[in-house]
Design a protein around this motif. Structure first.
Motif: not given
Length: 169
Positions: A75, A85, A99
């Motif tokens: 990320v 992202y 994440c």
């Protein structure tokens, strides 16, 4: 007890007072990872390690350092106001509260990094790092680490230095 935000400053002060460079960066990356029993997954820029990397505008322990990009498990953030992202490197696609979910199915290439400090051997000048699904899959020169098909690409010009992400343990 130090807060994580003070780690860089304290390591820089220690280096100013004689701590050698080869010990300063590991003191806030690979050494804490080993101490937590996670040294085989984090704390180094190496194939098979988590994609936790910081790209700096100069040496990360200098007084006027600024992060260019921070990557945690694939990320990426480069404006520090929101986490983006991939696969779209040009548009913020929203924030990600999980994440690991965002990192799945992503791949990108970081090229033209002035110096990649791997902590596994010699530093790599004009290096590249490939991250796929949150894991580092290649570290080396751009010839050794071509951009995977469909990967988003970041090209860093000028002064830039990549190191493992700092660990506050």
């Amino acid at each position: 007890v130090l807060f994580g935000r003070d780690l860089v400053r304290q390591a820089g002060i220690a280096m100013h007072h004689g701590l050698k460079l080869e010990y300063a960066i590991p003191s806030v990356t690979s050494v804490p990872a080993e101490a937590m029993g996670l040294g085989s997954k984090i704390g180094k820029v190496a194939v098979g390690f988590d994609g936790d990397i910081a790209i700096w505008n100069t040496h990360p322990l200098s007084a006027r350092v600024r992060a260019k990009t921070v990557i945690l498990d694939g990320v990426v953030t480069d404006n520090f106001d929101s986490i983006k992202y991939f696969p779209d490197p040009t548009a913020a696609t929203g924030t990600c509260s999980d994440c690991n979910t965002c990192a799945q199915g992503t791949r990108f290439a970081l090229h033209g990094i002035s110096l990649v400090t791997t902590l596994t051997g010699a530093a790599i000048e004009k290096g590249s790092i490939i991250i796929e699904d949150g894991m580092i899959t290649c570290v080396g020169t751009s010839d050794a680490c071509p951009t995977p098909e469909g990967a988003a690409t970041y090209n860093f010009g000028g002064n830039s230095m990549a190191i493992p992400g700092f660990i506050a343990a």
